[in-house]
Design a protein around this motif. Structure first.
Motif, mmCIF file in Angstrom:
data_model
loop_
_atom_site.group_PDB
_atom_site.id
_atom_site.type_symbol
_atom_site.label_atom_id
_atom_site.label_comp_id
_atom_site.label_asym_id
_atom_site.label_seq_id
_atom_site.Cartn_x
_atom_site.Cartn_y
_atom_site.Cartn_z
ATOM 1 N N GLY A 1 -6.006 -7.267 -0.337
ATOM 2 C CA GLY A 1 -5.693 -5.449 -0.300
ATOM 3 C C GLY A 1 -5.322 -5.630 -1.655
ATOM 4 N N TYR B 1 -0.914 -3.428 0.500
ATOM 5 C CA TYR B 1 -1.458 -4.639 1.795
ATOM 6 C C TYR B 1 -0.248 -4.013 2.256
ATOM 7 C CZ TYR B 1 2.691 -7.363 0.666
ATOM 8 O OH TYR B 1 4.685 -8.218 1.103
ATOM 9 N N VAL B 2 -0.354 -3.413 3.612
ATOM 10 C CA VAL B 2 0.273 -3.706 4.480
ATOM 11 C C VAL B 2 1.538 -4.198 5.003
ATOM 12 C CG1 VAL B 2 1.258 -2.048 6.782
ATOM 13 C CG2 VAL B 2 -0.898 -1.327 5.599
ATOM 14 N N SER C 1 0.221 -1.476 -0.230
ATOM 15 C CA SER C 1 0.017 0.331 0.101
ATOM 16 C C SER C 1 1.023 1.076 0.516
ATOM 17 C CB SER C 1 -0.731 -0.152 1.257
ATOM 18 O OG SER C 1 -1.636 1.754 1.459
ATOM 19 N N THR D 1 -6.604 -7.054 8.766
ATOM 20 C CA THR D 1 -6.567 -5.101 9.011
ATOM 21 C C THR D 1 -6.319 -4.065 10.023
ATOM 22 O OG1 THR D 1 -8.752 -5.418 9.824
ATOM 23 C CG2 THR D 1 -8.562 -5.896 7.043
ATOM 24 N N TYR E 1 -5.164 -0.745 4.685
ATOM 25 C CA TYR E 1 -5.070 -1.556 4.584
ATOM 26 C C TYR E 1 -6.225 -1.825 4.940
ATOM 27 C CZ TYR E 1 -4.316 -7.001 4.533
ATOM 28 O OH TYR E 1 -4.623 -8.043 4.072
ATOM 29 N N GLY F 1 -1.636 -6.166 9.620
ATOM 30 C CA GLY F 1 -0.937 -6.346 8.297
ATOM 31 C C GLY F 1 -0.986 -7.355 8.377
ATOM 32 N N ARG F 2 0.082 -7.514 7.192
ATOM 33 C CA ARG F 2 -0.141 -8.509 6.572
ATOM 34 C C ARG F 2 1.399 -8.969 7.236
ATOM 35 N NH1 ARG F 2 2.293 -11.252 1.686
ATOM 36 N NH2 ARG F 2 0.237 -12.874 0.727
#
Length: 403
Positions: free
Chosen positions: A302, A227-228, A208, A330, A217, A333-334
């Motif tokens: 995401g 994604y974060v 992101s 969310t 995210y 983060g991933r």
């Protein structure tokens, strides 16, 4: 020995909580651990938000001699293993060490340790590089260090399939139990947030680039742009039902009843992605019909195209908006291979407490055919949960757990 795989111990190291219960309380309250990167100046990076673990002091959890030998990822893993074993109430010393295994997943290895040692190499010379670099960087180091610290000599493994490996480790743990192993410490942990690791993730273009933590995210949202990244993960004690009963285990969070994995065909082949087939295989392995699944913990990439593809698979299998879907990641983060085991912990605690945790910060468009739980937790009658994970490069995995 029974082949039934029961989960008797949980542990989490997450950006929004240390320990399974602290993480779970934060998740139900919608408290996010995502914020601006604090450990270095990330203002010039196109992605500057991450899920960072706070309040973890390795000296409080590990012997001093281990700290200079290990990357932060292994410190997380060793502490999480201790917490999971403690939660399970099992005395590992009373078991035959050849009957106890370890199965961990990791995609990034000891990135921070490696960056420091490489900097020493080019600025000071090879004589200043730590001898511990030879293993501290390795993706299998968590399995090895947990085994050594706890004298666990049974069949052990390290799995690498990016995020999907977090479920693969638990599926493999069940496989080891069927081969006669009594107990497995299984899951995944990551720490990929130092500059070296962050740049490695930026390079694939999926991170992101949002300018605020609140919008960074938001899977399934029409404004999602990636994604974060995050750090942390979860380890679980998975053991045979006979072992749990024989030692009088104080709790069983649930059973691992189904698992499957698959790989996407090459782009341009004309063949469909593997996710739907993997979901159907996991349900068949569990002996569960689609209408018996009460909640799905989504992969939630995401990335708009990937999110839509996942939503369409869920609609095809369960019917449009046919099952509650959630993505508590969310708030963290991933976490690469660490994320799916955290989702498994959340699923088991959701089954325990009969509540679906929320997906925060996301607005679902009307044309997306999923019932995404947003805003607040949703009370529900829950018996069976499906957890999904996709890894960069085409990996797909699905796990089914039952109360």
């Amino acid at each position: 020995m029974s082949a039934t795989a029961v989960v008797t111990g949980l542990s989490v190291v997450a950006p929004n909580g240390l320990g399974a219960e602290e993480y779970w309380a934060a998740t139900l309250a919608g408290r996010s651990g995502i914020g601006e990167i604090e450990r270095y100046d990330a203002s010039r990076y196109p992605s500057r938000f991450a899920g960072q673990v706070r309040g973890f002091d390795p000296a409080e959890h590990l012997p001093g001699r281990l700290i200079p030998q290990t990357d932060q990822v292994t410190r997380f893993a060793l502490a999480a293993a201790d917490w999971a074993v403690e939660d399970a109430g099992v005395d590992l010393g009373s078991l035959d060490p050849l009957e106890v295994g370890v199965a961990t997943a990791n995609a990034s290895g000891g990135f921070e340790f490696t960056q420091h040692e490489v900097q020493k190499l080019w600025t000071l010379g090879p004589q200043h590089v730590s001898a511990y670099q030879c293993f501290a960087w390795f993706y299998a180091v968590n399995t090895g260090q947990i085994s050594i610290r706890n004298n666990l000599r049974g069949a052990s493994s390290a799995l690498v399939a990016e995020q999907a490996a977090g479920l693969d480790a638990l599926g493999h743990a069940r496989r080891l139990l069927r081969k006669g192993v009594r107990l497995v410490v299984a899951g995944g942990v990551e720490a990929p947030l130092n500059p070296y690791a962050l740049v490695s993730q930026i390079s694939h273009g999926l991170l992101s680039r949002a300018r605020s933590a609140e919008t960074a995210y938001r899977p399934f949202d029409p404004e999602a742009d990636g994604y974060v990244p995050g750090e942390g993960g979860a380890l679980l004690v998975v053991e045979s039902a006979d072992s749990a009963e024989g030692r009088g285990a104080r709790q069983r969070y649930g059973e691992i009843v189904g698992y499957a994995s698959g790989f996407d065909p090459r782009p341009g082949s004309g063949r469909p992605p593997a996710l739907r087939r993997v979901v159907e295989l996991a349900l068949a392995d569990a002996g569960v019909r689609p209408d018996e699944v009460d909640v799905v913990f989504a992969d939630a990439a995401g990335v708009p195209e990937a999110d839509r593809a996942e939503a369409e698979v869920l609609a095809e299998v369960f019917g449009p908006r046919g099952v509650p879907v959630t993505a508590p990641k969310t708030m963290t983060g991933r976490l690469l291979a660490g994320g799916p085991p955290v989702d498994v912990v959340a699923a088991l605690l959701a089954l325990r407490d009969q509540v679906v945790p929320p997906t925060v910060g996301t607005t679902v468009p009307d044309d997306l055919p999923i019932d995404l739980v947003t805003g607040a937790p949703r009370e529900a009658v829950l018996r069976t949960a499906l957890i999904l994970a996709r890894g960069f490069g085409g990996f797909n995995s699905a796990l089914v757990v039952r109360r």
